[in-house]
Write an enzyme that holds these catalytic residues in place. Structure first.
Site, PDB file in Angstrom:
ATOM      1  N   LYS A  90      -7.248  10.509  -3.226  1.00  0.00           N
ATOM      2  CA  LYS A  90      -8.179   9.927  -2.253  1.00  0.00           C
ATOM      3  C   LYS A  90      -7.597   9.948  -0.830  1.00  0.00           C
ATOM      4  CE  LYS A  90      -8.385   5.872  -4.247  1.00  0.00           C
ATOM      5  NZ  LYS A  90      -7.483   6.017  -5.404  1.00  0.00           N
TER       6      LYS A  90
ATOM      7  N   ARG B  73     -13.020  -1.927  -4.679  1.00  0.00           N
ATOM      8  CA  ARG B  73     -12.308  -1.779  -5.950  1.00  0.00           C
ATOM      9  C   ARG B  73     -12.870  -2.702  -7.018  1.00  0.00           C
ATOM     10  NH1 ARG B  73      -7.461   0.454  -3.637  1.00  0.00           N
ATOM     11  NH2 ARG B  73      -5.906   1.014  -5.173  1.00  0.00           N
TER      12      ARG B  73
ATOM     13  N   ARG C  44       5.236  11.445  -5.244  1.00  0.00           N
ATOM     14  CA  ARG C  44       4.517  11.208  -3.987  1.00  0.00           C
ATOM     15  C   ARG C  44       5.441  10.637  -2.910  1.00  0.00           C
ATOM     16  NH1 ARG C  44      -1.003   7.967  -4.039  1.00  0.00           N
ATOM     17  NH2 ARG C  44       0.106   6.237  -4.985  1.00  0.00           N
TER      18      ARG C  44
ATOM     19  N   ARG D 214       6.717   4.900  -2.359  1.00  0.00           N
ATOM     20  CA  ARG D 214       6.164   3.546  -2.442  1.00  0.00           C
ATOM     21  C   ARG D 214       6.787   2.757  -3.586  1.00  0.00           C
ATOM     22  NH1 ARG D 214      -0.228   4.339  -2.292  1.00  0.00           N
ATOM     23  NH2 ARG D 214      -0.061   2.698  -3.829  1.00  0.00           N
TER      24      ARG D 214
ATOM     25  N   ARG E 185      -1.340  -0.232 -12.685  1.00  0.00           N
ATOM     26  CA  ARG E 185      -2.395   0.136 -11.725  1.00  0.00           C
ATOM     27  C   ARG E 185      -3.514   0.922 -12.408  1.00  0.00           C
ATOM     28  NH1 ARG E 185       1.278   2.914  -7.674  1.00  0.00           N
ATOM     29  NH2 ARG E 185      -0.618   3.795  -6.815  1.00  0.00           N
TER      30      ARG E 185
HETATM   31  P1  ADP Z   1      -3.643   3.683  -5.041  1.00  0.00           P
HETATM   32  O1  ADP Z   1      -5.036   4.170  -4.834  1.00  0.00           O
HETATM   33  O2  ADP Z   1      -2.667   4.798  -5.054  1.00  0.00           O
HETATM   34  O3  ADP Z   1      -3.475   2.740  -6.192  1.00  0.00           O
HETATM   35  P2  ADP Z   1      -3.724   2.074  -2.583  1.00  0.00           P
HETATM   36  O4  ADP Z   1      -2.837   2.473  -1.477  1.00  0.00           O
HETATM   37  O5  ADP Z   1      -5.183   2.268  -2.400  1.00  0.00           O
HETATM   38  O6  ADP Z   1      -3.156   2.814  -3.845  1.00  0.00           O
HETATM   39  O7  ADP Z   1      -3.494   0.531  -2.965  1.00  0.00           O
HETATM   40  C1  ADP Z   1      -2.213  -0.034  -3.207  1.00  0.00           C
HETATM   41  C2  ADP Z   1      -2.329  -1.512  -3.593  1.00  0.00           C
HETATM   42  O8  ADP Z   1      -2.966  -2.262  -2.533  1.00  0.00           O
HETATM   43  C3  ADP Z   1      -3.197  -1.806  -4.829  1.00  0.00           C
HETATM   44  O9  ADP Z   1      -2.455  -1.679  -6.020  1.00  0.00           O
HETATM   45  C4  ADP Z   1      -3.623  -3.263  -4.535  1.00  0.00           C
HETATM   46  O10 ADP Z   1      -2.601  -4.176  -4.800  1.00  0.00           O
HETATM   47  C5  ADP Z   1      -3.847  -3.267  -3.045  1.00  0.00           C
HETATM   48  N1  ADP Z   1      -5.248  -2.917  -2.666  1.00  0.00           N
HETATM   49  C6  ADP Z   1      -5.652  -1.819  -1.962  1.00  0.00           C
HETATM   50  N2  ADP Z   1      -6.978  -1.831  -1.774  1.00  0.00           N
HETATM   51  C7  ADP Z   1      -7.450  -2.950  -2.378  1.00  0.00           C
HETATM   52  C8  ADP Z   1      -8.734  -3.522  -2.573  1.00  0.00           C
HETATM   53  N3  ADP Z   1      -9.833  -2.923  -2.092  1.00  0.00           N
HETATM   54  N4  ADP Z   1      -8.837  -4.690  -3.262  1.00  0.00           N
HETATM   55  C9  ADP Z   1      -7.755  -5.289  -3.744  1.00  0.00           C
HETATM   56  N5  ADP Z   1      -6.506  -4.816  -3.625  1.00  0.00           N
HETATM   57  C10 ADP Z   1      -6.334  -3.659  -2.945  1.00  0.00           C
END
Ligand code: ADP
Length: 210
Positions: free
Chosen positions: A15, A88, A122, A155, A166
């Site tokens: 994404k 999410r 990554r 990360r 996750r």
């Molecule tokens: P990925 O898509 O690789 O899991 P992101 O960078 O989008 O990683 O998100 C990393 C972390 O940030 C998630 O595991 C969560 O803890 C938090 N996070 C990101 N976006 C949201 C969201 N929309 N709602 C709740 N938590 C979020």
């Protein structure tokens, strides 16, 4: 062309990488809640202090926090907008629908074994949020961001145990959004397993035109 877009997909689906391409090539403004939260944590803000424990363990930050954060950012944006990592949960999708009319949700579909491999290799830039992969998309200079010359890092939440959590969190909370957008006739599914980064972005661009 569709201009208010949500990108859906499990962690590691690509994404962030695709969002960067659409931002650069089609002028979208990208809103990535993951990038925003990591920045808040890094800067030690009040929000960052609250979010830290969730982000580090791979759990979702509570809806109220994320919804407030996104509402603040949307206010200053005009033109094409792309959400990466938001919504999410169904609650977040409802909150989004009450402030902006989404044209299309693009779900990038990728198998678990491909995801785990991608995430393990990554690399990220802490300054500009650019995403690299040791094999599929290496930076020109080892561990240095092509765009802003900052040293890259892996990360903390990309550790194997956290990745498994996750994926589980994704299945439980975010997968229902596929049905949510499908019922509203706004869903397109893109195969993100095969092909190069560019061929996948071509598929996405075609969906935006459609
Ligand atoms: P990925 O898509 O690789 O899991 P992101 O960078 O989008 O990683 O998100 C990393 C972390 O940030 C998630 O595991 C969560 O803890 C938090 N996070 C990101 N976006 C949201 C969201 N929309 N709602 C709740 N938590 C979020």
């Amino acid at each position: 062309m569709k201009s208010r877009i949500v990108l859906l997909g499990p962690p590691g689906a690509g994404k962030g990488t695709q969002a960067e391409i659409l931002e650069k090539e089609l002028g979208f403004t990208k809103l990535s809640t993951g990038d925003m939260l990591r920045e808040e944590v890094r800067n030690g803000t009040e929000l960052g202090e609250k979010a830290k424990i969730y982000v580090e363990s791979g759990n979702l930050v509570p809806d109220e926090i994320v919804v407030e954060m996104i509402k603040k950012r949307i206010k200053n944006i005009s033109g094409a907008i792309l959400f990466d990592g938001y919504p999410r949960t169904v609650k977040q999708a409802d909150a989004l629908a009450s402030i902006i009319d989404i044209d299309l949700a693009i779900s990038i579909d990728v198998e678990d074994k491909v995801l785990v491999n991608r995430i393990a290799k990554r690399l990220m830039c802490s300054k500009c949020g650019a995403v690299y992969h040791l094999i599929n998309k290496p930076p020109r200079k080892e561990w240095i961001c092509d765009k802003c010359n900052t040293t890259l890092y892996q990360r903390d939440d990309d550790k194997e145990e956290t990745v498994m959590n996750r994926l589980e969190v994704y299945r439980r909370n975010t997968l229902p959004l596929i049905k949510y957008y499908d019922e509203r006739n706004k869903l397109v599914i893109i195969n993100g397993n095969e092909g190069t980064i560019n061929s996948i972005s071509e598929r996405i661009k075609a969906a935006l035109e459609g």
